[in-house]
Design a protein around this motif. Sequence first.
Motif, short mmCIF file in Angstrom:
data_model
loop_
_atom_site.label_atom_id
_atom_site.label_comp_id
_atom_site.label_asym_id
_atom_site.label_seq_id
_atom_site.Cartn_x
_atom_site.Cartn_y
_atom_site.Cartn_z
N ASP A 4 -4.42 -5.37 4.67
CA ASP A 4 -5.68 -5.01 4.01
C ASP A 4 -6.86 -5.08 4.97
O ASP A 4 -7.88 -4.45 4.74
CB ASP A 4 -5.93 -5.93 2.81
N ASP A 5 -6.76 -5.89 6.05
CA ASP A 5 -7.84 -5.97 7.02
C ASP A 5 -7.99 -4.66 7.79
O ASP A 5 -9.07 -4.34 8.26
CB ASP A 5 -7.60 -7.10 8.02
N ALA A 6 -6.91 -3.91 7.93
CA ALA A 6 -6.96 -2.65 8.66
C ALA A 6 -7.83 -1.63 7.92
O ALA A 6 -8.52 -0.83 8.54
CB ALA A 6 -5.57 -2.09 8.86
N TRP A 7 -7.80 -1.67 6.62
CA TRP A 7 -8.63 -0.76 5.81
C TRP A 7 -8.96 -1.46 4.50
O TRP A 7 -8.08 -1.74 3.69
CB TRP A 7 -7.90 0.55 5.56
N PRO A 8 -10.21 -1.79 4.28
CA PRO A 8 -10.58 -2.57 3.09
C PRO A 8 -10.29 -1.87 1.77
O PRO A 8 -10.20 -2.51 0.74
CB PRO A 8 -12.08 -2.83 3.26
N ALA A 11 -6.45 -2.47 -0.94
CA ALA A 11 -6.24 -3.27 -2.15
C ALA A 11 -6.84 -2.58 -3.38
O ALA A 11 -6.23 -2.57 -4.45
CB ALA A 11 -6.87 -4.66 -1.97
N ARG A 12 -8.00 -1.98 -3.21
CA ARG A 12 -8.64 -1.31 -4.35
C ARG A 12 -7.90 -0.03 -4.72
O ARG A 12 -7.81 0.32 -5.89
CB ARG A 12 -10.10 -1.03 -4.03
N LEU A 13 -7.35 0.66 -3.72
CA LEU A 13 -6.56 1.85 -4.01
C LEU A 13 -5.31 1.45 -4.80
O LEU A 13 -4.96 2.11 -5.77
CB LEU A 13 -6.18 2.57 -2.71
N ARG A 14 -4.66 0.37 -4.39
CA ARG A 14 -3.50 -0.11 -5.15
C ARG A 14 -3.90 -0.45 -6.58
O ARG A 14 -3.21 -0.12 -7.54
CB ARG A 14 -2.89 -1.34 -4.48
N GLN A 15 -5.05 -1.10 -6.72
CA GLN A 15 -5.53 -1.50 -8.05
C GLN A 15 -5.76 -0.29 -8.95
O GLN A 15 -5.28 -0.26 -10.09
CB GLN A 15 -6.83 -2.29 -7.91
N LYS A 43 -2.18 3.21 1.12
CA LYS A 43 -2.26 2.22 0.05
C LYS A 43 -1.82 0.83 0.54
O LYS A 43 -2.35 -0.19 0.09
CB LYS A 43 -1.37 2.68 -1.11
N GLN A 44 -0.88 0.79 1.45
CA GLN A 44 -0.39 -0.48 2.00
C GLN A 44 -1.30 -1.02 3.11
O GLN A 44 -1.08 -2.11 3.62
CB GLN A 44 1.03 -0.31 2.54
#
Length: 116
Positions: A4-8, A11-15, A43-44
């Motif tokens: 998730d640090d690579a692209w903030p 996590a929100r896309l997964r949500q 997404k990952q």
Amino acid sequence: MTPDDAWPGAARLRQILAERGYGAQARLARALGIDNAMLSRIKQGKRVPRVDLAAAMCRELDISADWLLGLSDEPKRLSTAGLIRQAARRLEPHLEAVLQQALDAAMTPPPDDDGE
């Protein structure tokens, strides 16, 4: 560094995809013109989308870029197009009945003025 640090936005896309339910990821990938595997990597958090792709995601999902990137806690799914799509989805089951009533009313001859 976690994925998730690579692209903030990961996590929100997964949500948001989880909220949209079964098939949401495949529909989004198709709408964006990318394959499902690419969207899965985004997404990952394994891939960072280009700016134009992230913007297209926001448009397709009716979310703000600020929310996707973690700059806001409010998804703001309030774009005009998004509101119209939401309203259309809610009205769709009732639309046929309403249109039929309007058609019936338009086709009914007016009552006679002479009381008969």
